[in-house]
Design a protein around this motif. Sequence first.
Motif, PDB file in Angstrom:
ATOM      1  N   CYS A 247      -7.026 -14.761  -1.087  1.00 28.73           N
ATOM      2  CA  CYS A 247      -7.111 -13.304  -1.256  1.00 28.73           C
ATOM      3  C   CYS A 247      -6.593 -12.623   0.007  1.00 28.73           C
ATOM      4  O   CYS A 247      -7.146 -12.798   1.098  1.00 28.73           O
ATOM      5  CB  CYS A 247      -8.547 -12.879  -1.526  1.00 28.73           C
ATOM      6  SG  CYS A 247      -8.741 -11.088  -1.687  1.00 28.73           S
ATOM      7  N   ASP A 248      -5.505 -11.859  -0.116  1.00 29.34           N
ATOM      8  CA  ASP A 248      -4.977 -11.093   1.013  1.00 29.34           C
ATOM      9  C   ASP A 248      -4.577  -9.687   0.591  1.00 29.34           C
ATOM     10  O   ASP A 248      -3.792  -9.023   1.262  1.00 29.34           O
ATOM     11  CB  ASP A 248      -3.778 -11.819   1.640  1.00 29.34           C
ATOM     12  CG  ASP A 248      -2.675 -12.082   0.630  1.00 29.34           C
ATOM     13  OD1 ASP A 248      -2.843 -11.705  -0.550  1.00 29.34           O
ATOM     14  OD2 ASP A 248      -1.646 -12.660   1.018  1.00 29.34           O
ATOM     15  N   LYS A 249      -5.136  -9.223  -0.531  1.00 33.65           N
ATOM     16  CA  LYS A 249      -4.871  -7.873  -1.032  1.00 33.65           C
ATOM     17  C   LYS A 249      -6.183  -7.208  -1.411  1.00 33.65           C
ATOM     18  O   LYS A 249      -7.174  -7.879  -1.699  1.00 33.65           O
ATOM     19  CB  LYS A 249      -3.930  -7.915  -2.245  1.00 33.65           C
ATOM     20  CG  LYS A 249      -2.565  -8.520  -1.945  1.00 33.65           C
ATOM     21  CD  LYS A 249      -1.708  -8.591  -3.199  1.00 33.65           C
ATOM     22  CE  LYS A 249      -0.368  -9.258  -2.917  1.00 33.65           C
ATOM     23  NZ  LYS A 249       0.465  -9.397  -4.131  1.00 33.65           N
ATOM     24  N   ILE A 250      -6.167  -5.889  -1.423  1.00 32.06           N
ATOM     25  CA  ILE A 250      -7.379  -5.126  -1.736  1.00 32.06           C
ATOM     26  C   ILE A 250      -7.493  -4.928  -3.239  1.00 32.06           C
ATOM     27  O   ILE A 250      -6.508  -4.545  -3.891  1.00 32.06           O
ATOM     28  CB  ILE A 250      -7.351  -3.748  -1.034  1.00 32.06           C
ATOM     29  CG1 ILE A 250      -7.383  -3.926   0.475  1.00 32.06           C
ATOM     30  CG2 ILE A 250      -8.532  -2.885  -1.466  1.00 32.06           C
ATOM     31  CD1 ILE A 250      -7.344  -2.622   1.232  1.00 32.06           C
ATOM     32  N   PRO A 251      -8.656  -5.156  -3.831  1.00 31.92           N
ATOM     33  CA  PRO A 251      -8.846  -4.811  -5.250  1.00 31.92           C
ATOM     34  C   PRO A 251      -8.605  -3.318  -5.467  1.00 31.92           C
ATOM     35  O   PRO A 251      -9.001  -2.480  -4.637  1.00 31.92           O
ATOM     36  CB  PRO A 251     -10.312  -5.188  -5.509  1.00 31.92           C
ATOM     37  CG  PRO A 251     -10.630  -6.207  -4.466  1.00 31.92           C
ATOM     38  CD  PRO A 251      -9.832  -5.833  -3.266  1.00 31.92           C
ATOM     39  N   ALA A 252      -7.963  -2.979  -6.575  1.00 29.75           N
ATOM     40  CA  ALA A 252      -7.604  -1.581  -6.826  1.00 29.75           C
ATOM     41  C   ALA A 252      -8.804  -0.730  -7.203  1.00 29.75           C
ATOM     42  O   ALA A 252      -8.724   0.494  -7.162  1.00 29.75           O
ATOM     43  CB  ALA A 252      -6.561  -1.501  -7.937  1.00 29.75           C
TER      44      ALA A 252
ATOM     45  N   LEU B 233      -4.195  -5.612  -7.873  1.00 27.67           N
ATOM     46  CA  LEU B 233      -4.421  -5.757  -6.440  1.00 27.67           C
ATOM     47  C   LEU B 233      -3.404  -4.916  -5.681  1.00 27.67           C
ATOM     48  O   LEU B 233      -2.267  -4.754  -6.130  1.00 27.67           O
ATOM     49  CB  LEU B 233      -4.301  -7.222  -6.027  1.00 27.67           C
ATOM     50  CG  LEU B 233      -5.274  -8.198  -6.719  1.00 27.67           C
ATOM     51  CD1 LEU B 233      -4.912  -9.630  -6.357  1.00 27.67           C
ATOM     52  CD2 LEU B 233      -6.706  -7.887  -6.318  1.00 27.67           C
ATOM     53  N   ILE B 234      -3.820  -4.395  -4.547  1.00 27.84           N
ATOM     54  CA  ILE B 234      -2.949  -3.511  -3.758  1.00 27.84           C
ATOM     55  C   ILE B 234      -2.649  -4.179  -2.424  1.00 27.84           C
ATOM     56  O   ILE B 234      -3.562  -4.563  -1.685  1.00 27.84           O
ATOM     57  CB  ILE B 234      -3.619  -2.141  -3.536  1.00 27.84           C
ATOM     58  CG1 ILE B 234      -3.831  -1.436  -4.878  1.00 27.84           C
ATOM     59  CG2 ILE B 234      -2.797  -1.279  -2.592  1.00 27.84           C
ATOM     60  CD1 ILE B 234      -4.573  -0.137  -4.769  1.00 27.84           C
ATOM     61  N   GLU B 235      -1.374  -4.303  -2.114  1.00 25.59           N
ATOM     62  CA  GLU B 235      -0.956  -4.888  -0.845  1.00 25.59           C
ATOM     63  C   GLU B 235      -0.842  -3.786   0.197  1.00 25.59           C
ATOM     64  O   GLU B 235      -0.200  -2.762  -0.025  1.00 25.59           O
ATOM     65  CB  GLU B 235       0.386  -5.599  -1.014  1.00 25.59           C
ATOM     66  CG  GLU B 235       0.834  -6.359   0.224  1.00 25.59           C
ATOM     67  CD  GLU B 235       2.063  -7.209  -0.019  1.00 25.59           C
ATOM     68  OE1 GLU B 235       2.514  -7.885   0.920  1.00 25.59           O
ATOM     69  OE2 GLU B 235       2.582  -7.183  -1.160  1.00 25.59           O
ATOM     70  N   VAL B 236      -1.437  -3.989   1.342  1.00 26.18           N
ATOM     71  CA  VAL B 236      -1.436  -2.983   2.389  1.00 26.18           C
ATOM     72  C   VAL B 236      -1.490  -3.692   3.732  1.00 26.18           C
ATOM     73  O   VAL B 236      -2.100  -4.752   3.880  1.00 26.18           O
ATOM     74  CB  VAL B 236      -2.650  -2.019   2.215  1.00 26.18           C
ATOM     75  CG1 VAL B 236      -3.960  -2.782   2.279  1.00 26.18           C
ATOM     76  CG2 VAL B 236      -2.617  -0.915   3.257  1.00 26.18           C
TER      77      VAL B 236
ATOM     78  N   ALA C 252      -2.379  -4.103   7.861  1.00 26.72           N
ATOM     79  CA  ALA C 252      -3.607  -3.892   8.623  1.00 26.72           C
ATOM     80  C   ALA C 252      -3.600  -2.549   9.338  1.00 26.72           C
ATOM     81  O   ALA C 252      -4.597  -1.825   9.350  1.00 26.72           O
ATOM     82  CB  ALA C 252      -3.787  -5.030   9.635  1.00 26.72           C
ATOM     83  N   GLU C 253      -2.459  -2.170   9.940  1.00 25.96           N
ATOM     84  CA  GLU C 253      -2.401  -0.905  10.674  1.00 25.96           C
ATOM     85  C   GLU C 253      -2.580   0.277   9.728  1.00 25.96           C
ATOM     86  O   GLU C 253      -3.336   1.214  10.020  1.00 25.96           O
ATOM     87  CB  GLU C 253      -1.066  -0.789  11.418  1.00 25.96           C
ATOM     88  CG  GLU C 253      -0.961   0.492  12.245  1.00 25.96           C
ATOM     89  CD  GLU C 253       0.345   0.586  12.998  1.00 25.96           C
ATOM     90  OE1 GLU C 253       0.524   1.557  13.757  1.00 25.96           O
ATOM     91  OE2 GLU C 253       1.201  -0.300  12.817  1.00 25.96           O
ATOM     92  N   GLU C 254      -1.894   0.234   8.587  1.00 24.38           N
ATOM     93  CA  GLU C 254      -2.021   1.326   7.630  1.00 24.38           C
ATOM     94  C   GLU C 254      -3.454   1.429   7.115  1.00 24.38           C
ATOM     95  O   GLU C 254      -3.989   2.534   6.940  1.00 24.38           O
ATOM     96  CB  GLU C 254      -1.054   1.108   6.466  1.00 24.38           C
ATOM     97  CG  GLU C 254      -1.079   2.238   5.440  1.00 24.38           C
ATOM     98  CD  GLU C 254      -0.159   1.962   4.265  1.00 24.38           C
ATOM     99  OE1 GLU C 254      -0.028   2.850   3.405  1.00 24.38           O
ATOM    100  OE2 GLU C 254       0.417   0.856   4.196  1.00 24.38           O
ATOM    101  N   LEU C 255      -4.090   0.296   6.887  1.00 31.64           N
ATOM    102  CA  LEU C 255      -5.464   0.300   6.387  1.00 31.64           C
ATOM    103  C   LEU C 255      -6.411   0.911   7.406  1.00 31.64           C
ATOM    104  O   LEU C 255      -7.253   1.763   7.068  1.00 31.64           O
ATOM    105  CB  LEU C 255      -5.891  -1.132   6.056  1.00 31.64           C
ATOM    106  CG  LEU C 255      -7.329  -1.330   5.589  1.00 31.64           C
ATOM    107  CD1 LEU C 255      -7.593  -0.565   4.305  1.00 31.64           C
ATOM    108  CD2 LEU C 255      -7.653  -2.807   5.410  1.00 31.64           C
TER     109      LEU C 255
END
Length: 608
Positions: A317-322, A455-458, A460-463
């Motif tokens: 898991c390397d993406k955020i659940p939507a 899943l949403i890819e983002v 680290a800096e943007e997050l």
Amino acid sequence: MKKNDLLKDDNNIIRVLEIQPDKILIIDCIKKTMPVWVESSALDSFSGCTGEVLNEATNFAVTVIDALDADQRKAMYDRYTLIAPILPFIADERMRSKVIGSTAIENNISKQTIRIYLCLYLTYMNITVLASRKRLDGDAELTQDEKNIRWALNKFFYTTKKQSLMTAYTMMLKEKYCDSMDVLVNGYPSFYQFRYFYRKTKKMQNFYISRDGLKSYQRNNRPLIGEGVQEFAPAIGVGMLDSTVCDIYLINDAGNLVGRPILTACVDAYSGLCCGYILSWVGGVYSLRGLMLNIIADKAAWCKKFGIFINTEDWSCDKIPATLVTDMGSEYKSENFEQIAELGVKVINLPAYRPELKGLVEKFFDVVQSTYKKHLKGKGVIELDYQERGAHDYRKDACLTMADFEKIILHCIIYYNAQRIVENFPYTEILIAETVKPYASCIWNWGKSQMGANLIEVGAEELILTLLPRAIGRFSRFGLKVNKMRYHRDGYTEQYLKGGEVTVAYNPEDVTSVWLLENGIYTKFAIIESRFEGKDLTAVQSLQTAQRDIVKGANQENLQAQINLVRHIEAIAGSVRNSADVSVKNIRDNRKREQLKHHRNYMKGVKP
């Protein structure tokens, strides 16, 4: 306008019963009160209305006479017979009252009952409205003793005080079957009658809700007849967030007791995979930032930092659940966390005290804690009796540091994701055909390739920039002012001159930089005052407060100094004699003479 017309104005509906040149007799069809005369001009704002509108407004269902049973038809005609003599005298209030009184005496019925029947009929002009309500099964008329028993059950038994049946029975006898001297009278029902009526009328839903509360009923007793989590999570991409205080005491590197750490986790609702975690001493928004970063991190590299080596597919898991499902915790309702919606993430806040609605993350905490607790007895783990009087002080057993405990937590999560069998997962024909193993990681890996995975890819800096707190910044000639500090970036001269307010993201842990937010783009500004570089916001505010206190403390001395200055100046000026006439000629010559007169050789007397 004609007789029997219906008129409507906003929420008011009336029926015209009689018309005279200057006044009109009407009945309020909503309140169903007795007819009254009003001036004709009072109805100018009313417009025509239909019977369907009236029926809908009063929730009245029109019934044909043929649909009524014999008892209903009899009651309908009997009631119409009561009001029939009154109808010719509707317009004459005196005669109407007289006929109502005589009818009540003749039929041994109250005047108010007759008025109710009369108003009902005049409102709808339909005789079926007088039909009796059809009695449902079990709706038989109660005896007085049964009414008393029902009253006692509602007042004393079906309450949060959780009184026993015998207590409720005793209170009923005291209130309903005693004389003025509190002496029990004859003819009271026995306890067996009381208990029989309770058992006959008992409804389990009412029992649980009235005695334990609605929230307890929803959590512990309500029927579980749905498909479970898969109803709102048909594919991966719905993350459930929660935090818990771990049942173990930890020490620091120096051996001093620190307390119990906080575990915050995100669990996928479809597969049950733990998407990420954070173990910290501080909860709230701080732990959520760490959790979000852990969700998008490379888990194999993360575990490697702790000396744990795993395969990428065991925790991929390397993406955020939507969609993120949270409870009513203050950190989840905070404006900072809701800013994550800017990344396309939907946040759902569940009602308070409803942990069963995010049961998978609750189950995750239960599995993880039950896994390590049985192997760490005597090492700071809390047992069930820790709050009981005389129980062992488990704080004295603490021997693990945060680093040690995090390794244990990581091993537990890896087991939970990749080795624990998910027994109750609803396997479909496709899952069986593709022989997907009953592990959360295998279900997750299979689900990522299916349609509907969200899943949403983002980065680290943007997050992190998205989750930083925000404030209002103001442009001025002195730069961009945020939290009473000034910042600068080249290329913003026009904004400095124009001024205005903007939205700025800032880092409370380091005020060296802030980020101007414009149209979803973050632009970095550096601090102007170097004395604040590298400090956190709390330290800066302490410096600013201390400076204000020093300045404020010197105010009185400054005022006294100004007063002394004025006194000295006035004293000197007062000792000088005013010249009656000052010559303004030969100013240059006078200036040269004075220069020579006051000239000093500063090197004279200085030793070489």
